[in-house]
Design an enzyme around this catalytic site. Sequence first.
Site, PDB file in Angstrom:
ATOM      1  N   GLY A 160       9.341  -5.271  -0.537  1.00  0.00           N
ATOM      2  CA  GLY A 160       8.802  -3.957  -0.868  1.00  0.00           C
ATOM      3  C   GLY A 160       7.295  -3.864  -0.754  1.00  0.00           C
ATOM      4  O   GLY A 160       6.690  -4.298   0.225  1.00  0.00           O
ATOM      5  N   LYS A 175       6.946   1.026 -12.593  1.00  0.00           N
ATOM      6  CA  LYS A 175       7.764   1.271 -13.778  1.00  0.00           C
ATOM      7  C   LYS A 175       8.262   0.025 -14.490  1.00  0.00           C
ATOM      8  O   LYS A 175       8.776  -0.891 -13.852  1.00  0.00           O
ATOM      9  CB  LYS A 175       8.996   2.083 -13.367  1.00  0.00           C
ATOM     10  N   GLY A 189      14.552  -4.765  -4.153  1.00  0.00           N
ATOM     11  CA  GLY A 189      15.543  -4.550  -5.216  1.00  0.00           C
ATOM     12  C   GLY A 189      16.540  -5.693  -5.294  1.00  0.00           C
ATOM     13  O   GLY A 189      16.897  -6.158  -6.385  1.00  0.00           O
TER      14      GLY A 189
HETATM   15  P1  AMP Z   1       7.108  -0.085  -7.436  1.00  0.00           P
HETATM   16  O1  AMP Z   1       7.795   0.776  -6.424  1.00  0.00           O
HETATM   17  O2  AMP Z   1       7.611   0.051  -8.818  1.00  0.00           O
HETATM   18  O3  AMP Z   1       6.950  -1.514  -6.981  1.00  0.00           O
HETATM   19  O4  AMP Z   1       5.634   0.513  -7.524  1.00  0.00           O
HETATM   20  C1  AMP Z   1       4.734   0.440  -6.457  1.00  0.00           C
HETATM   21  C2  AMP Z   1       3.726   1.551  -6.574  1.00  0.00           C
HETATM   22  O5  AMP Z   1       3.079   1.481  -7.828  1.00  0.00           O
HETATM   23  C3  AMP Z   1       2.645   1.473  -5.530  1.00  0.00           C
HETATM   24  O6  AMP Z   1       2.759   2.559  -4.650  1.00  0.00           O
HETATM   25  C4  AMP Z   1       1.347   1.556  -6.315  1.00  0.00           C
HETATM   26  O7  AMP Z   1       0.445   2.457  -5.774  1.00  0.00           O
HETATM   27  C5  AMP Z   1       1.805   2.047  -7.673  1.00  0.00           C
HETATM   28  N1  AMP Z   1       0.898   1.601  -8.748  1.00  0.00           N
HETATM   29  C6  AMP Z   1       0.445   0.368  -8.974  1.00  0.00           C
HETATM   30  N2  AMP Z   1      -0.400   0.350 -10.019  1.00  0.00           N
HETATM   31  C7  AMP Z   1      -0.493   1.618 -10.467  1.00  0.00           C
HETATM   32  C8  AMP Z   1      -1.232   2.246 -11.508  1.00  0.00           C
HETATM   33  N3  AMP Z   1      -2.034   1.547 -12.307  1.00  0.00           N
HETATM   34  N4  AMP Z   1      -1.063   3.579 -11.684  1.00  0.00           N
HETATM   35  C9  AMP Z   1      -0.250   4.279 -10.864  1.00  0.00           C
HETATM   36  N5  AMP Z   1       0.473   3.736  -9.870  1.00  0.00           N
HETATM   37  C10 AMP Z   1       0.344   2.421  -9.659  1.00  0.00           C
END
Ligand code: AMP
Length: 375
Positions: A329, A174, A352
Amino acid sequence: MNLPTLEDLGELSGRRVLLRADFNVPIRDGVVVDDFRIRATLPTIDWLIERGASVTACSHLGRPKGRVDDRYSIEPVRKVLGEIAPDVELLENLRFDPGEESNDAAFVEKLIAGQDAYVNDAFGASHRSHASVVGPPRFLPSAAGRLLQREIEVLSPLRTDPARPFVVVLGGAKVSDKLGVIGTLLRVADSLVIGGGMCFTFLKAQGHAIGDSLVEDDMVETCRELLEREGDKLYLPIDLTALGPGGEIGDPAAGGEVRQIGTDVPDGWKGLDIGPGSAAEFGDLIMDARTVFWNGPMGVFEDSRFEAGTHAVAQAMSETRAFTVVGGGDSAAALDQFGLAGEIDHVSTGGGASLELLELGDLPGLEALRGAPNA
Ligand code: AMP
């Protein structure tokens, strides 16, 4: 940062020390599957025990939401801790009590009852104004543990005084989670690379088709403004790896074609990784840097069809001569998956918390320590 350290606690022989640790570790079938965070607290525990203190450790584990819930019992942690630090007592999951997250005065009192001093070594929880983080320093002589100290020593200079070129690599799902830190880091970084699910909101802002890729429509305008203002520092993917109609993430058997494409995702397709050209470009930026901070995977690395971009970034991180910092993370999990964690200068224990420290320059848990009676 002027935090009180263990040396500022004075005489510890025969004294009782409450240690707020971050033992929020992954557990499967009642067994700790990664004890990195538990081991990371050992230098602090050993220091206290060697000086004759009796140590009571406490931590949260998962999100039991203020109720006793056996699925989040601290028992698996107790087992590991019992093996590596048998003299340390361990309280039950702090978040079994609603007073932890609401920073309730009565819960703070319960925590500090009978204790003579407090140590915070829970970097990964220090961005939370929870009872065990901000409460005890109001009453007890307090100190930052060795792990917390090291995290601050490594992360703080990144926002003020990094060796240049300073390259920041951000990924993950995100944009909205990372917008604040993007703003701060754009001021100090020489290049800021964006991959992962969050790149599609930027690509959409540039007018690209994104198919069924992850997107935050309410952030498109903000991304457009950032691109206009700071476009010369921002690096987006120049190609992508996408999954066609019918495909399922994590289930190759479900079918669905996997294809390398440019930066326009066709209808019905999902962009799930950066492509090889982007991986090479991002890798070159990392190789030429003198400082690199990386947080967030470049794609859905949990599915081997979409791990190449994250692997390339991890590989470049392990090979560059730059000082390398990884913000906890999922990126730390990815490093483990590729067997490269040992090649990184600093892998933070707080995802975080590291982002919030970089964004704001301070954390509630650190402010609390600076206000302690011995500080
Ligand atoms: P975050 O918790 O924001 O660091 O997001 C990590 C997650 O984002 C991981 O589980 C990835 O599988 C997912 N992710 C990374 N790239 C993509 C993508 N292009 N589309 C969907 N999910 C993604």
